[in-house]
Design an enzyme around this catalytic site. Structure first.
Site, PDB file in Angstrom:
ATOM      1  N   LEU A  36     -15.028 -13.985 -11.406  1.00 37.49           N
ATOM      2  CA  LEU A  36     -16.022 -15.058 -11.554  1.00 37.49           C
ATOM      3  C   LEU A  36     -15.348 -16.411 -11.715  1.00 37.49           C
ATOM      4  CD1 LEU A  36     -18.878 -13.930 -14.008  1.00 37.49           C
ATOM      5  CD2 LEU A  36     -18.914 -14.018 -11.530  1.00 37.49           C
TER       6      LEU A  36
ATOM      7  N   GLU B 246      -7.398   1.957   0.082  1.00 40.34           N
ATOM      8  CA  GLU B 246      -6.653   1.573  -1.121  1.00 40.34           C
ATOM      9  C   GLU B 246      -7.346   0.382  -1.772  1.00 40.34           C
ATOM     10  OE1 GLU B 246      -3.758   2.923  -2.584  1.00 40.34           O
ATOM     11  OE2 GLU B 246      -4.710   1.538  -3.992  1.00 40.34           O
TER      12      GLU B 246
ATOM     13  N   GLY C 133     -12.274 -21.975  -8.547  1.00 34.82           N
ATOM     14  CA  GLY C 133     -10.945 -22.574  -8.418  1.00 34.82           C
ATOM     15  C   GLY C 133     -10.730 -23.132  -7.027  1.00 34.82           C
TER      16      GLY C 133
ATOM     17  N   ASP D 186      10.013   4.091   7.198  1.00 33.57           N
ATOM     18  CA  ASP D 186       9.757   2.708   7.628  1.00 33.57           C
ATOM     19  C   ASP D 186      10.732   2.383   8.759  1.00 33.57           C
ATOM     20  OD1 ASP D 186       8.290   0.139   5.889  1.00 33.57           O
ATOM     21  OD2 ASP D 186       9.580  -0.330   7.596  1.00 33.57           O
TER      22      ASP D 186
ATOM     23  N   LEU E 244      -5.932  -1.222  -4.674  1.00 32.56           N
ATOM     24  CA  LEU E 244      -5.047  -1.891  -5.633  1.00 32.56           C
ATOM     25  C   LEU E 244      -5.009  -3.396  -5.397  1.00 32.56           C
ATOM     26  CD1 LEU E 244      -2.145  -2.847  -4.197  1.00 32.56           C
ATOM     27  CD2 LEU E 244      -1.746  -0.399  -4.251  1.00 32.56           C
TER      28      LEU E 244
ATOM     29  N   CYS F  72      -5.434  -9.996   1.751  1.00 32.39           N
ATOM     30  CA  CYS F  72      -6.594  -9.102   1.913  1.00 32.39           C
ATOM     31  C   CYS F  72      -7.925  -9.821   2.123  1.00 32.39           C
ATOM     32  CB  CYS F  72      -6.685  -8.182   0.712  1.00 32.39           C
ATOM     33  SG  CYS F  72      -5.149  -7.327   0.400  1.00 32.39           S
TER      34      CYS F  72
ATOM     35  N   VAL G 218       0.831  -1.201   0.000  1.00 37.22           N
ATOM     36  CA  VAL G 218       0.000   0.000   0.000  1.00 37.22           C
ATOM     37  C   VAL G 218       0.870   1.258   0.000  1.00 37.22           C
ATOM     38  CG1 VAL G 218      -1.672   1.306   1.386  1.00 37.22           C
ATOM     39  CG2 VAL G 218      -1.962  -1.144   1.061  1.00 37.22           C
TER      40      VAL G 218
ATOM     41  N   THR H 141      -6.145  -0.715   5.657  1.00 33.11           N
ATOM     42  CA  THR H 141      -7.522  -1.178   5.846  1.00 33.11           C
ATOM     43  C   THR H 141      -7.808  -1.287   7.341  1.00 33.11           C
ATOM     44  OG1 THR H 141      -7.399  -2.370   3.766  1.00 33.11           O
ATOM     45  CG2 THR H 141      -9.116  -3.068   5.315  1.00 33.11           C
TER      46      THR H 141
ATOM     47  N   LYS I 187      14.995  -2.478   4.387  1.00 35.67           N
ATOM     48  CA  LYS I 187      14.043  -2.169   3.323  1.00 35.67           C
ATOM     49  C   LYS I 187      14.286  -0.739   2.794  1.00 35.67           C
ATOM     50  CE  LYS I 187       9.272  -3.723   3.100  1.00 35.67           C
ATOM     51  NZ  LYS I 187       8.022  -3.622   3.828  1.00 35.67           N
TER      52      LYS I 187
HETATM   53  C1  UGA Z   1      -7.714  -7.712  -3.472  1.00 36.39           C
HETATM   54  C2  UGA Z   1      -8.704  -6.814  -4.241  1.00 36.39           C
HETATM   55  O1  UGA Z   1      -8.913  -7.342  -5.555  1.00 36.39           O
HETATM   56  C3  UGA Z   1      -8.181  -5.375  -4.323  1.00 36.39           C
HETATM   57  O2  UGA Z   1      -9.172  -4.547  -4.917  1.00 36.39           O
HETATM   58  C4  UGA Z   1      -7.887  -4.883  -2.895  1.00 36.39           C
HETATM   59  O3  UGA Z   1      -7.391  -3.551  -2.906  1.00 36.39           O
HETATM   60  C5  UGA Z   1      -6.866  -5.801  -2.271  1.00 36.39           C
HETATM   61  O4  UGA Z   1      -7.419  -7.126  -2.195  1.00 36.39           O
HETATM   62  C6  UGA Z   1      -6.546  -5.262  -0.885  1.00 36.39           C
HETATM   63  O5  UGA Z   1      -7.436  -5.186  -0.051  1.00 36.39           O
HETATM   64  O6  UGA Z   1      -5.407  -4.803  -0.675  1.00 36.39           O
HETATM   65  P1  UGA Z   1      -5.502  -9.043  -4.183  1.00 36.39           P
HETATM   66  O7  UGA Z   1      -5.640  -9.749  -2.884  1.00 36.39           O
HETATM   67  O8  UGA Z   1      -4.186  -8.502  -4.576  1.00 36.39           O
HETATM   68  O9  UGA Z   1      -6.526  -7.797  -4.255  1.00 36.39           O
HETATM   69  O10 UGA Z   1      -5.899 -10.045  -5.354  1.00 36.39           O
HETATM   70  P2  UGA Z   1      -7.170 -10.510  -6.209  1.00 36.39           P
HETATM   71  O11 UGA Z   1      -6.783 -10.423  -7.637  1.00 36.39           O
HETATM   72  O12 UGA Z   1      -8.430  -9.867  -5.835  1.00 36.39           O
HETATM   73  O13 UGA Z   1      -7.196 -12.066  -5.831  1.00 36.39           O
HETATM   74  C7  UGA Z   1      -7.392 -12.509  -4.505  1.00 36.39           C
HETATM   75  C8  UGA Z   1      -7.540 -14.022  -4.482  1.00 36.39           C
HETATM   76  O14 UGA Z   1      -8.746 -14.423  -5.124  1.00 36.39           O
HETATM   77  C9  UGA Z   1      -6.423 -14.776  -5.216  1.00 36.39           C
HETATM   78  O15 UGA Z   1      -6.050 -15.908  -4.479  1.00 36.39           O
HETATM   79  C10 UGA Z   1      -7.045 -15.182  -6.528  1.00 36.39           C
HETATM   80  O16 UGA Z   1      -6.488 -16.342  -7.095  1.00 36.39           O
HETATM   81  C11 UGA Z   1      -8.487 -15.421  -6.106  1.00 36.39           C
HETATM   82  N1  UGA Z   1      -9.450 -15.252  -7.215  1.00 36.39           N
HETATM   83  C12 UGA Z   1      -9.580 -14.057  -7.843  1.00 36.39           C
HETATM   84  C13 UGA Z   1     -10.241 -16.336  -7.612  1.00 36.39           C
HETATM   85  O17 UGA Z   1     -10.157 -17.435  -7.045  1.00 36.39           O
HETATM   86  N2  UGA Z   1     -11.154 -16.146  -8.623  1.00 36.39           N
HETATM   87  C14 UGA Z   1     -11.289 -14.956  -9.272  1.00 36.39           C
HETATM   88  O18 UGA Z   1     -12.142 -14.867 -10.186  1.00 36.39           O
HETATM   89  C15 UGA Z   1     -10.481 -13.893  -8.870  1.00 36.39           C
END
Ligand code: UGA
Length: 452
Positions: A262, A163, A265, A42, A165, A272, A23, A133, A47
């Site tokens: 969607l 955030e 898996g 930090d 991202l 997060c 973040v 968060t 780092k």
């Molecule tokens: C997530 C959110 O997508 C961000 O918007 C948010 O800011 C972030 O958490 C946070 O709170 O910092 P992130 O954890 O980096 O981001 O990754 P994602 O791409 O959302 O994936 C999270 C998990 O869900 C992964 O293990 C991924 O493989 C899984 N996933 C994702 C699925 O199983 N199916 C999907 O369709 C999408």
């Protein structure tokens, strides 16, 4: 409005960012990229030294370039010195961690430490912005805490700016964010944050602090729920011989549903979704409310993580002495982060059962090795390989945990030719059932029609 003395030039601000994790560091390099003057603080000296020398402390596409450019152009600074970081800062962004505690609540000790440090060290009016968060109501407490510890008559206000991202696309998600959420009831704070974000040219949603805090948890929990819902439907698809890929495709054309998140898996991982869903459920419980939907998402995800092991257990008599290929160790592609990844639970089980695991990940191995060093573990053994196909050589079974491109490029013929027994359990639905059958590979995936 903030005094002109802080403006490096028109609209450009002196900003401090506390915490150089995903973040904080990503926000910092992006603020510097659009022209602000940013100092990162930090407590981790190693780092900070890495960042000072232009090396990003974690893998994230685009981060390295932006970090180098910020340093080169004299807009980005790194320090462990509180005074240097806070001197002249018009805005201090807090991006420190809020890890999960054993009861599911968020650990706010780092936030409290930084808030007190700001109160005791800042010598000019400034806005403190909580990017981490945090549970609803935390910003109120941070503001009160700052007031309790403030020594002089300066004005320090606190605003929320969650955030959104995602790891693996963090720089892109920041520079081209879908929206910026600003949580404050102060006109001064709102104007300052709007000014800081103006060069990004992104939509801004201005709400109360508590609503901003809730937006973050509600958004993450909604996405987690979407994934758990698809996993639930996928499991049902298997029982009624429907195909989750076709079902998801058919659903995605409805723009009320959308095409993203969607994919069924092996469940969601990362730093997060697992943490934030539990923290939201905890918050609800604290207020005497049973947040059934989020609880269901958590329950489904817990079971989904071991679904491949259940499938494999009903096919194999034992894992003991079997050579198992484990493909993908990170919680998703595009990151070296393995926090809450499906690979942890599954590999830990396989080692416990006495399997000889050969693991591959294109970037996550050094981190994963900290948890499972190469060699013996319980009854099993783990060896890391640098080429995906090396994991397959003579394997009795293969598990796919992460859909890295390098893993997607392995062909059905590779599985057939390299493995002792071509038996594949795919947690990410990356292979064609038809092609695998044609290559005579025994293939199990998630929620798909048996005939393909
Ligand atoms: C997530 C959110 O997508 C961000 O918007 C948010 O800011 C972030 O958490 C946070 O709170 O910092 P992130 O954890 O980096 O981001 O990754 P994602 O791409 O959302 O994936 C999270 C998990 O869900 C992964 O293990 C991924 O493989 C899984 N996933 C994702 C699925 O199983 N199916 C999907 O369709 C999408």
């Amino acid at each position: 409005m903030v005094s002109r003395k802080w403006l490096a030039n028109d609209m450009m601000y002196q900003i401090a960012v506390v915490g150089t994790g995903y973040v904080g560091l990503v926000a910092a390099v992006c603020f510097a990229e659009i022209g602000h003057h940013v100092t990162c603080l930090d407590v981790d000296g190693d780092k900070i030294n890495l960042c000072k020398s232009g090396i990003a402390p974690f893998f994230e596409p685009g981060l390295q370039e932006l970090l180098a450019r910020g340093l080169e152009q004299g807009r980005l600074f790194f320090t462990t010195d509180v005074n240097q970081a806070y001197r002249d800062a018009a805005a201090i962004f807090i991006g420190v961690g809020t890890p999960e505690q054993p009861d599911g609540s968020a650990d706010l000790s780092s936030i409290a430490k930084v808030a007190r440090q700001i109160a005791e060290n800042v010598k000019q009016d400034c806005l403190v912005i909580v990017k981490s968060t945090v549970p609803v109501g935390t910003n109120d407490k941070v503001e009160q805490f700052v007031r309790d510890f403030k020594k002089n008559g300066i004005r320090i206000e606190v605003a929320s700016n969650p955030e959104f991202l995602a790891q693996g696309s963090a720089v892109h998600d920041t520079l081209q964010a879908a929206r910026i959420v600003i949580g404050t009831s102060s006109r001064w704070a709102e104007d300052l944050l709007t000014d800081i974000y103006k060069p990004f040219g992104l939509p801004i949603v201005s709400v109360s602090r508590r609503s901003a805090e809730m937006i973050k948890y509600a958004a993450n929990s909604f996405l987690a729920l979407k994934i758990s819902y698809m996993n639930d439907i996928a499991n049902l698809c298997e029982l009624v011989d429907a195909d989750i890929l076709d079902v998801a495709k058919g659903m995605s054309y409805d723009d009320r549903i959308g095409a993203k998140h969607l994919n069924a898996g092996i469940g969601y991982g990362g730093s997060c979704f697992p943490k934030d869903t539990k923290a939201l459920e905890f918050l609800a419980k604290q207020h005497g409310y049973n947040l059934r939907t989020v609880k269901a998402a958590i329950d489904v995800n817990r079971d989904q993580k071991t679904i491949l092991i259940r499938k494999a257990s009903s096919r194999l008599i034992t894992f003991s002495g079997l050579q198992i290929a484990a493909l993908g160790l990170t919680f998703k592609p595009g990151t070296d982060d393995f926090r809450e990844s499906a690979a942890i639970d599954n590999i830990s089980f396989l080692l416990h059962e006495g399997a000889e695991v050969f693991a591959y990940d294109p970037v996550g191995t050094p981190n994963f090795q900290k948890l499972f060093p190469q060699g013996r573990h319980e009854a099993g053994n783990i060896t890391y390989v640098t080429q995906p196909r090396d994991a397959l050589k003579n394997a009795h079974a293969c598990f796919i945990f992460t859909e890295w491109q390098q893993i997607k490029e392995i062909t059905p013929q590779d599985y057939r030719q390299l493995m002792h027994t071509p038996l594949v359990f795919d947690g990410r639905n990356i292979l064609s059932i038809k092609e695998m059958a044609k290559a005579q590979v025994e293939y199990y995936s998630i929620g798909r029609q048996r005939k393909g």
